[in-house]
Design a protein around this motif. Structure first.
Motif, PDB file in Angstrom:
ATOM      1  N   LYS A 428       0.820  -1.212   0.000  1.00 36.33           N
ATOM      2  CA  LYS A 428       0.000   0.000   0.000  1.00 36.33           C
ATOM      3  C   LYS A 428       0.853   1.261   0.000  1.00 36.33           C
ATOM      4  CE  LYS A 428      -3.825   0.622   0.354  1.00 36.33           C
ATOM      5  NZ  LYS A 428      -4.832   0.935  -0.697  1.00 36.33           N
ATOM      6  N   ARG A 429       1.857   1.304   0.862  1.00 32.58           N
ATOM      7  CA  ARG A 429       2.603   2.566   0.987  1.00 32.58           C
ATOM      8  C   ARG A 429       3.629   2.747  -0.124  1.00 32.58           C
ATOM      9  NH1 ARG A 429       3.149   1.891   6.837  1.00 32.58           N
ATOM     10  NH2 ARG A 429       5.381   2.374   6.715  1.00 32.58           N
ATOM     11  N   SER A 430       4.214   1.646  -0.614  1.00 31.44           N
ATOM     12  CA  SER A 430       5.166   1.803  -1.728  1.00 31.44           C
ATOM     13  C   SER A 430       4.445   2.233  -3.002  1.00 31.44           C
ATOM     14  CB  SER A 430       5.938   0.508  -1.968  1.00 31.44           C
ATOM     15  OG  SER A 430       5.105  -0.518  -2.440  1.00 31.44           O
ATOM     16  N   THR A 431       3.249   1.711  -3.231  1.00 33.24           N
ATOM     17  CA  THR A 431       2.507   2.125  -4.425  1.00 33.24           C
ATOM     18  C   THR A 431       1.937   3.533  -4.255  1.00 33.24           C
ATOM     19  OG1 THR A 431       0.535   0.951  -3.618  1.00 33.24           O
ATOM     20  CG2 THR A 431       1.973  -0.208  -5.171  1.00 33.24           C
ATOM     21  N   LEU A 432       1.644   3.938  -3.030  1.00 34.31           N
ATOM     22  CA  LEU A 432       1.257   5.326  -2.801  1.00 34.31           C
ATOM     23  C   LEU A 432       2.395   6.256  -3.240  1.00 34.31           C
ATOM     24  CD1 LEU A 432      -0.506   6.744   0.353  1.00 34.31           C
ATOM     25  CD2 LEU A 432       1.429   7.924  -0.639  1.00 34.31           C
ATOM     26  N   ALA A 433       3.625   5.882  -2.863  1.00 32.51           N
ATOM     27  CA  ALA A 433       4.781   6.689  -3.263  1.00 32.51           C
ATOM     28  C   ALA A 433       4.912   6.750  -4.779  1.00 32.51           C
ATOM     29  CB  ALA A 433       6.053   6.115  -2.646  1.00 32.51           C
ATOM     30  N   SER A 434       4.721   5.609  -5.442  1.00 28.88           N
ATOM     31  CA  SER A 434       4.833   5.597  -6.900  1.00 28.88           C
ATOM     32  C   SER A 434       3.719   6.401  -7.561  1.00 28.88           C
ATOM     33  CB  SER A 434       4.808   4.151  -7.411  1.00 28.88           C
ATOM     34  OG  SER A 434       5.936   3.446  -6.941  1.00 28.88           O
ATOM     35  N   ALA A 435       2.539   6.369  -6.961  1.00 32.05           N
ATOM     36  CA  ALA A 435       1.451   7.193  -7.484  1.00 32.05           C
ATOM     37  C   ALA A 435       1.789   8.670  -7.371  1.00 32.05           C
ATOM     38  CB  ALA A 435       0.153   6.881  -6.754  1.00 32.05           C
ATOM     39  N   LEU A 436       2.481   9.063  -6.302  1.00 35.94           N
ATOM     40  CA  LEU A 436       2.925  10.456  -6.187  1.00 35.94           C
ATOM     41  C   LEU A 436       3.941  10.784  -7.278  1.00 35.94           C
ATOM     42  CD1 LEU A 436       3.301  10.975  -2.319  1.00 35.94           C
ATOM     43  CD2 LEU A 436       1.699  12.136  -3.856  1.00 35.94           C
ATOM     44  N   VAL A 437       4.860   9.854  -7.565  1.00 37.86           N
ATOM     45  CA  VAL A 437       5.841  10.069  -8.634  1.00 37.86           C
ATOM     46  C   VAL A 437       5.131  10.324  -9.964  1.00 37.86           C
ATOM     47  CG1 VAL A 437       7.622   8.939 -10.034  1.00 37.86           C
ATOM     48  CG2 VAL A 437       7.694   8.743  -7.546  1.00 37.86           C
ATOM     49  N   LEU A 438       4.086   9.561 -10.222  1.00 37.95           N
ATOM     50  CA  LEU A 438       3.448   9.597 -11.536  1.00 37.95           C
ATOM     51  C   LEU A 438       2.314  10.606 -11.642  1.00 37.95           C
ATOM     52  CD1 LEU A 438       3.726   5.790 -12.063  1.00 37.95           C
ATOM     53  CD2 LEU A 438       4.565   7.487 -13.704  1.00 37.95           C
ATOM     54  N   THR A 553     -14.015   8.912 -11.442  1.00 39.02           N
ATOM     55  CA  THR A 553     -12.878   8.260 -10.802  1.00 39.02           C
ATOM     56  C   THR A 553     -12.085   7.511 -11.870  1.00 39.02           C
ATOM     57  OG1 THR A 553     -14.203   7.946  -8.805  1.00 39.02           O
ATOM     58  CG2 THR A 553     -12.171   6.662  -8.994  1.00 39.02           C
ATOM     59  N   ARG A 554     -10.899   7.999 -12.152  1.00 42.00           N
ATOM     60  CA  ARG A 554     -10.050   7.379 -13.168  1.00 42.00           C
ATOM     61  C   ARG A 554      -9.102   6.345 -12.578  1.00 42.00           C
ATOM     62  NH1 ARG A 554     -12.995   9.022 -17.519  1.00 42.00           N
ATOM     63  NH2 ARG A 554     -13.135  11.302 -17.593  1.00 42.00           N
ATOM     64  N   PHE A 555      -8.835   6.465 -11.274  1.00 38.63           N
ATOM     65  CA  PHE A 555      -7.851   5.574 -10.646  1.00 38.63           C
ATOM     66  C   PHE A 555      -8.122   5.532  -9.158  1.00 38.63           C
ATOM     67  CE2 PHE A 555      -3.785   5.143  -8.361  1.00 38.63           C
ATOM     68  CZ  PHE A 555      -3.337   3.926  -8.866  1.00 38.63           C
ATOM     69  N   ASN A 556      -8.077   4.328  -8.612  1.00 37.41           N
ATOM     70  CA  ASN A 556      -8.224   4.120  -7.172  1.00 37.41           C
ATOM     71  C   ASN A 556      -7.228   3.041  -6.773  1.00 37.41           C
ATOM     72  OD1 ASN A 556      -8.940   3.574  -4.543  1.00 37.41           O
ATOM     73  ND2 ASN A 556     -10.967   2.740  -5.022  1.00 37.41           N
ATOM     74  N   SER A 557      -6.154   3.408  -6.097  1.00 35.34           N
ATOM     75  CA  SER A 557      -5.084   2.449  -5.807  1.00 35.34           C
ATOM     76  C   SER A 557      -5.500   1.384  -4.806  1.00 35.34           C
ATOM     77  CB  SER A 557      -3.830   3.181  -5.302  1.00 35.34           C
ATOM     78  OG  SER A 557      -4.048   3.785  -4.051  1.00 35.34           O
ATOM     79  N   ASP A 558      -6.697   1.518  -4.222  1.00 36.65           N
ATOM     80  CA  ASP A 558      -7.188   0.514  -3.272  1.00 36.65           C
ATOM     81  C   ASP A 558      -7.994  -0.584  -3.955  1.00 36.65           C
ATOM     82  OD1 ASP A 558      -7.258  -0.325  -0.551  1.00 36.65           O
ATOM     83  OD2 ASP A 558      -9.321   0.365  -0.371  1.00 36.65           O
ATOM     84  N   SER A 559      -8.022  -0.584  -5.265  1.00 39.97           N
ATOM     85  CA  SER A 559      -8.870  -1.509  -6.013  1.00 39.97           C
ATOM     86  C   SER A 559      -8.414  -2.961  -5.861  1.00 39.97           C
ATOM     87  CB  SER A 559      -8.866  -1.126  -7.491  1.00 39.97           C
ATOM     88  OG  SER A 559      -9.451  -2.116  -8.282  1.00 39.97           O
ATOM     89  N   SER A 561      -8.392  -4.874  -8.177  1.00 41.07           N
ATOM     90  CA  SER A 561      -7.664  -5.171  -9.412  1.00 41.07           C
ATOM     91  C   SER A 561      -6.160  -5.229  -9.180  1.00 41.07           C
ATOM     92  CB  SER A 561      -7.953  -4.108 -10.477  1.00 41.07           C
ATOM     93  OG  SER A 561      -9.326  -4.059 -10.783  1.00 41.07           O
ATOM     94  N   TYR A 562      -5.713  -4.540  -8.145  1.00 41.35           N
ATOM     95  CA  TYR A 562      -4.284  -4.428  -7.898  1.00 41.35           C
ATOM     96  C   TYR A 562      -3.781  -5.413  -6.846  1.00 41.35           C
ATOM     97  CZ  TYR A 562      -5.327  -0.161 -10.444  1.00 41.35           C
ATOM     98  OH  TYR A 562      -5.772   0.735 -11.390  1.00 41.35           O
ATOM     99  N   SER A 563      -4.652  -5.888  -5.985  1.00 40.52           N
ATOM    100  CA  SER A 563      -4.283  -6.916  -5.022  1.00 40.52           C
ATOM    101  C   SER A 563      -5.533  -7.408  -4.313  1.00 40.52           C
ATOM    102  CB  SER A 563      -3.290  -6.375  -3.981  1.00 40.52           C
ATOM    103  OG  SER A 563      -3.039  -7.336  -2.972  1.00 40.52           O
ATOM    104  N   PRO A 564      -5.654  -8.711  -4.152  1.00 43.43           N
ATOM    105  CA  PRO A 564      -6.799  -9.213  -3.387  1.00 43.43           C
ATOM    106  C   PRO A 564      -6.732  -8.821  -1.927  1.00 43.43           C
ATOM    107  CG  PRO A 564      -5.259 -10.989  -3.914  1.00 43.43           C
ATOM    108  CD  PRO A 564      -4.817  -9.789  -4.683  1.00 43.43           C
ATOM    109  N   ASP A 565      -5.548  -8.382  -1.473  1.00 49.07           N
ATOM    110  CA  ASP A 565      -5.399  -7.930  -0.086  1.00 49.07           C
ATOM    111  C   ASP A 565      -6.001  -6.547   0.139  1.00 49.07           C
ATOM    112  OD1 ASP A 565      -3.937 -10.226   0.298  1.00 49.07           O
ATOM    113  OD2 ASP A 565      -1.994  -9.242   0.069  1.00 49.07           O
ATOM    114  N   PHE A 566      -6.212  -5.798  -0.942  1.00 43.57           N
ATOM    115  CA  PHE A 566      -6.699  -4.435  -0.783  1.00 43.57           C
ATOM    116  C   PHE A 566      -8.188  -4.457  -0.451  1.00 43.57           C
ATOM    117  CE2 PHE A 566      -3.220  -2.460  -3.717  1.00 43.57           C
ATOM    118  CZ  PHE A 566      -2.256  -2.890  -2.819  1.00 43.57           C
ATOM    119  N   ALA A 567      -8.672  -3.340   0.093  1.00 39.69           N
ATOM    120  CA  ALA A 567     -10.041  -3.296   0.623  1.00 39.69           C
ATOM    121  C   ALA A 567     -11.077  -2.964  -0.441  1.00 39.69           C
ATOM    122  CB  ALA A 567     -10.124  -2.275   1.759  1.00 39.69           C
TER     123      ALA A 567
END
Length: 604
Positions: A428-438, A553-559, A561-567
């Protein structure tokens, strides 16, 4: 076999210059008493082929018997002794301690390659180490051919520029590349010059620019034929290619090139242009700029500055811009020195952009901090907004690079939870950082394997674990989706390519920020990015919006789609109301999951 002509060679240039009548050889050895050419073409005879003294420090000869593929060396005799040297301009060597190999840079078939690097505001860079990127044989490094096999993968990911770590010949088979022994020779075990050209050609066919990392702050220090090249030296230092006083000192040895000597300046100039001209690379990234402009790599230390180092950068960057308009020059400054990216006419060094320490360090620190309440939101805001010379794209932003994931530092997911990179928190937090980069202003860059949640710190003999492409396929999809938004591939997020940003909402208690990115603003352009830096769901939260209507909503990093662990915390489209909030004319309610980034934009 004929002996060398006792007249000046007919063809200009340095090194081995191929032509219809054979090969011209020219070498700079101002303290030599005599120079002989030895190679396959004369049976390695040490006396049959003397070079003509051109009386300007250069020695030359025309050799009709020499041909492409022949190996050769120079035998230099001076008052200091006899020295067998590899040609400093050799485009290929058998190894760092072997022989030079004659190449003809004009014979490679480029076909219909007329590629042009994308506009810099649309670039997404992937930093690649050829030796570890795609290893096919255990115990040996990767090659240009093996790296090329993954170019379709990078194209699908959305990458449109690859920055290759240094590929000039270095000692042995494994290295980061920042210890060049032969700056003009393409690393032999990677495949040599023609294989690199094929790699560039293939990359171009996949819409990917190639940026070459060059090392001019020092050479070597090992397997370095440039050292005391013709025997001369002072203070037992490096001789004609190097400073021979206190200016020689670098953290990597006493091997700083003499930026004030005309022939050395020309050598570095020719090397820079070689990558762009002969190999059709699309730009250069200069390593360790502080050690070119200052003996100790310091700022605000004029007594230790190297003025000729600064003027060298200005000269080369001006030449690149004149001869290769559109190609990019990147500085590794890391000292937030805006003069690196100012125009030469204004006194700047003339780089187009620079690696930005003002982004990576505060963002990494905020991401790896364990306690949510201790995250420095103000530092993150400053990192997002920072720019050089009022231009958002004069900086390259990232959270991982070869320096940031080695030398005692780990990959971001590993920093978050050592040994648990596949944990929910690390993801969650590493992809949050990458989302900030992008989504932040700047040229975004990711390091090889970052999109796979690679867990190991960078080592030159440890390859990328490609099994993670299956294990972490959802994370890979997230990077692909983010890059598509960043490049505006669906034509609904043009604002992420724009200069403009306004961070209009900041809640230190909730650790939530929201910012507006735009180019010209309006439908398909304006983008709203919301960042939740806590382990809390946030619902019914009101923020401002710059325009009325439906924000999708174009993107939601909690989806999921990105991990079954996400909420998969729902973040629905927002229909704004015309009630001003946060200095914006409209407002709307949002919901956002923990450690999540959400992106909104409008269709019309």
């Amino acid at each position: 076999m004929t002996t060398a002509a006792q007249t000046r060679a007919r063809y200009s240039g340095m090194g081995a210059i191929t032509h219809a009548e054979g090969v011209t050889f020219r070498v700079w050895a101002p303290h030599a008493e005599v120079v002989h050419l030895i190679g396959n073409f004369n049976g390695w005879d040490e006396t049959s082929t003397p070079l003509f003294n051109e009386k300007n420090g250069n020695w030359s000869t025309d050799m009709p018997e020499a041909k492409v593929g022949d190996e050769y060396r120079y035998l230099i005799r001076s008052a200091e002794g006899s020295f067998s040297r590899i040609d400093p301009y050799a485009r290929s060597v058998t190894s760092s301690v072997g022989n030079g190999v004659i190449c003809d840079p004009k014979t490679f078939d480029w076909g219909d390659d007329n590629f042009r690097i994308p506009n810099w505001n649309e670039l997404v860079i992937y930093e690649m180490h050829i030796g570890t990127f795609n290893v096919k044989e255990e115990g040996r490094p990767g090659t240009f051919d093996s790296a090329a096999e993954k170019l379709p993968y990078l194209q699908e990911l959305g990458i449109n520029a690859v920055e290759v770590m240094p590929i000039a010949e270095f000692p042995g088979d494994f290295s980061w590349g920042y210890n060049p022994s032969h700056p003009f020779a393409v690393k032999s075990i990677y495949g040599g010059p023609d294989k690199f050209k094929q790699f560039v050609k293939t990359a171009h066919k996949h819409g990917i620019a190639i940026i070459v990392d060059v090392v001019f702050n020092h050479f070597g220090p090992n397997d370095l034929d440039l050292w005391q090249f013709d025997g001369w030296r002072e203070n037992d230092k490096g001789g004609i290619y190097f400073y021979n006083d206190h200016r020689s000192h670098t953290p990597w040895g006493d091997t700083r090139p003499n930026y004030g000597r005309g022939e050395v300046r020309q050598y570095l100039h020719d090397n820079s242009l070689m990558w762009l001209e002969e190999y059709r690379a699309d730009g250069l990234r200069w390593d360790g700029i502080p050690y070119i402009r200052n003996i100790y790599g310091n700022d605000n230390d004029p007594s230790s500055d190297i003025p000729e180092g600064w003027s060298l950068m200005q000269w080369i960057n001006e030449k690149i811009q004149q001869k290769f308009p559109g190609k990019i020059s990147i500085a590794e400054g890391m000292h937030k020195n805006e003069w690196l990216t100012k125009d030469v006419g204004a006194g700047g060094a003339g780089f187009n952009t620079q690696w930005d320490s003002e982004f990576v360090h505060p963002v990494r620190e905020a991401i790896i901090t364990q306690d949510d309440t201790s995250r420095d939101l103000e530092a993150v805001i400053k990192a997002i907004e920072y720019r050089y010379d009022s231009d958002a794209f004069k900086r390259v932003i990232f959270t991982e690079s070869h320096d940031e994931v080695a030398n005692g530092k780990s990959r971001v997911p590993e920093e978050i939870w050592p040994g648990k990179v596949d944990s929910w928190f690390s993801k969650k937090r590493s992809t949050l950082a990458s989302a900030l980069v992008l989504t932040s202003p700047g040229i975004p860059m990711i390091f090889e394997g970052q999109e796979l949640l690679e867990d190991r710190w960078f080592q030159d003999d440890v390859p990328i674990d490609w099994s993670r492409a299956d294990d972490e396929h959802g994370i890979l999809v997230m990077y692909r989706d983010l890059i598509a938004l960043r490049r505006n591939l669906s034509d609904v997020t043009r604002g992420l390519c724009g200069q403009n940003i306004q961070i209009f909402h900041s809640d230190d208690e909730a650790k939530l920020i929201a910012f507006h990115r735009w180019d010209e603003s309006g439908p398909n352009d304006s983008v709203i990015v919301v960042v939740n830096m806590t382990n809390n769901n946030i619902d019914g939260y009101v923020i401002g919006f710059p325009r009325s209507g439906l924000w999708k909503t174009r993107f939601n990093s909690d989806s999921y789609s990105y991990s079954p662990d996400f909420a998969n915390h729902p973040t629905i489209d927002v229909e704004t109301r015309e009630e001003g909030v946060d200095g914006q004319p409209c407002s709307g309610e949002i919901s956002i999951g923990p450690y999540t980034v959400v992106v909104f934009s409008q269709d019309n």
